[in-house]
Design a protein around this motif. Structure first.
Motif, mmCIF file in Angstrom:
data_model
loop_
_atom_site.group_PDB
_atom_site.id
_atom_site.type_symbol
_atom_site.label_atom_id
_atom_site.label_comp_id
_atom_site.label_asym_id
_atom_site.label_seq_id
_atom_site.Cartn_x
_atom_site.Cartn_y
_atom_site.Cartn_z
ATOM 1 N N GLY A 11 26.159 68.077 18.805
ATOM 2 C CA GLY A 11 24.795 68.348 19.238
ATOM 3 C C GLY A 11 24.752 69.550 20.165
ATOM 4 O O GLY A 11 25.582 69.665 21.069
ATOM 5 N N ASN A 12 23.805 70.453 19.940
ATOM 6 C CA ASN A 12 23.629 71.605 20.808
ATOM 7 C C ASN A 12 22.809 71.229 22.033
ATOM 8 O O ASN A 12 21.811 70.500 21.921
ATOM 9 N N CYS A 13 23.211 71.720 23.188
ATOM 10 C CA CYS A 13 22.556 71.367 24.439
ATOM 11 C C CYS A 13 21.413 72.330 24.762
ATOM 12 O O CYS A 13 21.553 73.549 24.624
ATOM 13 N N TYR A 14 20.293 71.758 25.191
ATOM 14 C CA TYR A 14 19.098 72.495 25.594
ATOM 15 C C TYR A 14 18.604 71.911 26.915
ATOM 16 O O TYR A 14 19.100 70.876 27.386
ATOM 17 N N ILE A 15 17.598 72.562 27.472
ATOM 18 C CA ILE A 15 16.852 71.939 28.561
ATOM 19 C C ILE A 15 15.386 71.897 28.160
ATOM 20 O O ILE A 15 14.902 72.752 27.411
ATOM 21 N N LYS A 16 14.693 70.879 28.646
ATOM 22 C CA LYS A 16 13.238 70.851 28.581
ATOM 23 C C LYS A 16 12.730 71.272 29.950
ATOM 24 O O LYS A 16 13.190 70.756 30.975
ATOM 25 N N ILE A 17 11.789 72.196 29.954
ATOM 26 C CA ILE A 17 11.251 72.685 31.220
ATOM 27 C C ILE A 17 9.778 73.003 31.033
ATOM 28 O O ILE A 17 9.336 73.321 29.920
ATOM 29 N N ALA A 47 10.879 79.491 31.648
ATOM 30 C CA ALA A 47 10.403 79.054 30.328
ATOM 31 C C ALA A 47 10.412 80.171 29.285
ATOM 32 O O ALA A 47 10.455 79.898 28.089
ATOM 33 N N SER A 48 10.377 81.424 29.722
ATOM 34 C CA SER A 48 10.325 82.535 28.773
ATOM 35 C C SER A 48 11.706 83.075 28.403
ATOM 36 O O SER A 48 11.815 83.959 27.548
ATOM 37 N N LYS A 49 12.760 82.528 29.005
ATOM 38 C CA LYS A 49 14.106 83.043 28.740
ATOM 39 C C LYS A 49 14.604 82.585 27.368
ATOM 40 O O LYS A 49 14.232 81.513 26.886
ATOM 41 N N LYS A 50 15.446 83.403 26.734
ATOM 42 C CA LYS A 50 16.023 83.041 25.438
ATOM 43 C C LYS A 50 17.084 81.955 25.582
ATOM 44 O O LYS A 50 17.302 81.163 24.670
ATOM 45 N N PHE A 51 17.762 81.953 26.724
ATOM 46 C CA PHE A 51 18.719 80.895 27.043
ATOM 47 C C PHE A 51 18.881 80.857 28.557
ATOM 48 O O PHE A 51 18.509 81.814 29.261
ATOM 49 N N PHE A 61 14.045 70.131 35.423
ATOM 50 C CA PHE A 61 14.369 70.288 34.001
ATOM 51 C C PHE A 61 15.101 69.040 33.514
ATOM 52 O O PHE A 61 15.714 68.316 34.297
ATOM 53 N N MET A 62 15.041 68.795 32.215
ATOM 54 C CA MET A 62 15.731 67.649 31.627
ATOM 55 C C MET A 62 16.711 68.144 30.580
ATOM 56 O O MET A 62 16.321 68.825 29.628
ATOM 57 N N PRO A 63 18.012 67.839 30.715
ATOM 58 C CA PRO A 63 18.979 68.234 29.676
ATOM 59 C C PRO A 63 18.827 67.342 28.454
ATOM 60 O O PRO A 63 18.660 66.127 28.564
ATOM 61 N N ILE A 64 18.860 67.961 27.268
ATOM 62 C CA ILE A 64 18.753 67.208 26.016
ATOM 63 C C ILE A 64 19.751 67.788 25.023
ATOM 64 O O ILE A 64 20.339 68.839 25.261
ATOM 65 N N ILE A 107 14.938 75.263 25.774
ATOM 66 C CA ILE A 107 15.721 76.481 25.907
ATOM 67 C C ILE A 107 17.203 76.157 25.756
ATOM 68 O O ILE A 107 17.697 75.213 26.386
ATOM 69 N N PRO A 108 17.947 76.908 24.939
ATOM 70 C CA PRO A 108 19.393 76.676 24.804
ATOM 71 C C PRO A 108 20.105 76.792 26.149
ATOM 72 O O PRO A 108 19.785 77.659 26.958
#
Length: 296
Positions: free
Chosen positions: A164-170, A177-181, A237-240, A256-257
């Motif tokens: 699973g690839n890790c992202y954050i919810k923000i 929020a506008s960043k690519k990662f 932020f929440m890691p997912i 966001i990745p």
């Protein structure tokens, strides 16, 4: 070699007596002795070394005893499952999955499984990693779908499913929020929102802090819904983790990745179940699950 002969041999070893084993198996002592001799002749080695009225297990006998017990147990399970399938008996399959996981589409897997086996009642249980591990250890769950945080144990089937690839919810209005990662360094001044019961808060924080390297303040929610509301309110932020490239879009938050050392963080996701509890329906559910992840 017959299952009956294996049963006689195992019973003799466990009773440490031909006489008691014969009584337990409801046959004569001479008959059980003859059956074990026939078993040894069929295998081609001596399993018991006989001395006067005593006997001892040979090395081959020791090996055969332990694996013979496993074989008898498996045969009994096959017999019971065959009966249940034939009678359409209602059985329950308890499946645990991470309440923090945002990518697994259990609905499709369960729908495919239920279409084939409508007699099975499926119970879904969510929790964090430690909740699921506890439930599996205490037979409160049949299968657990979770990330790998411990070394694999020989007591369980540890089936790798996917990374699973890790992202954050923000929140959309957050400056990140506008960043690519984002990197862990970018997040060090923003609270990390984790879902955990009060009893598991320390375990969750320890994993994210000391294993994954999150160096920030931690705040906790009791449910995934509560955590997402905290994200929307820009409390952190929440890691997912996600599987595949498809992401559900939302006007309320951004996904966001999450990168570390120049690449996206990945987690190993597995299906776990106790080897001794393996049965036809667990194997069928896992087969459908594996096919689903191949499609993903």
């Amino acid at each position: 070699m017959l299952l009956r002969q294996i049963k006689y041999f195992v019973t003799v070893v466990e009773c440490n007596s031909f006489t008691q084993a014969a009584e337990k198996c409801f046959i004569s002592q001479s008959a059980i002795s003859q059956q074990i001799r026939a078993l040894e002749n069929d295998i081609g080695v001596e399993l018991l070394q006989r001395e006067n009225r005593k006997f001892y297990l040979t090395d081959a006998g020791e090996y055969f005893y332990h694996h013979g017990k496993e074989l008898l147990s498996k045969a009994e399970k096959i017999k019971q499952e065959t009966y249940n399938i034939g009678k359409n008996n209602k059985m329950q399959l308890k499946i645990g999955y991470l309440n923090f996981y945002d990518g697994i589409k259990l609905q499709k897997v369960i729908a495919d499984f239920y279409k084939k086996y409508p007699q099975i009642v499926i119970q879904i249980i969510s929790g964090n990693h430690e909740d699921l591990y506890y439930g599996l250890r205490h037979n409160e769950m049949d299968i657990v779908l979770s990330d790998q945080r411990r070394a694999f144990s020989d007591e369980y089937v540890n089936l790798h499913l996917v990374y699973g690839n890790c992202y954050i919810k923000i929140a959309k209005n957050n400056v990140l929020a506008s960043k690519k990662f984002v990197t862990l360094e970018d997040l060090r001044f923003i609270p990390c929102i984790l879902v955990a019961s009060r009893q598991q808060e320390n375990n969750e924080q320890d994993f994210y802090q000391n294993t994954l390297g999150f160096n920030t303040k931690f705040i906790f929610a009791k449910t995934l819904e509560e955590a997402q509301l905290m994200v929307i309110a820009n409390r952190g932020f929440m890691p997912i983790e996600l599987i595949g490239d498809k992401q559900d879009k939302s006007d309320l938050f951004s996904k966001i990745p999450l990168y570390q050392d120049g690449k996206q963080i990945r987690r190993n996701y597995c299906a776990f179940w106790r080897k001794e509890n393996t049965n036809f329906y667990i194997e069928e559910f896992v087969r459908i699950l594996k096919d689903f992840f191949k499609e993903v």
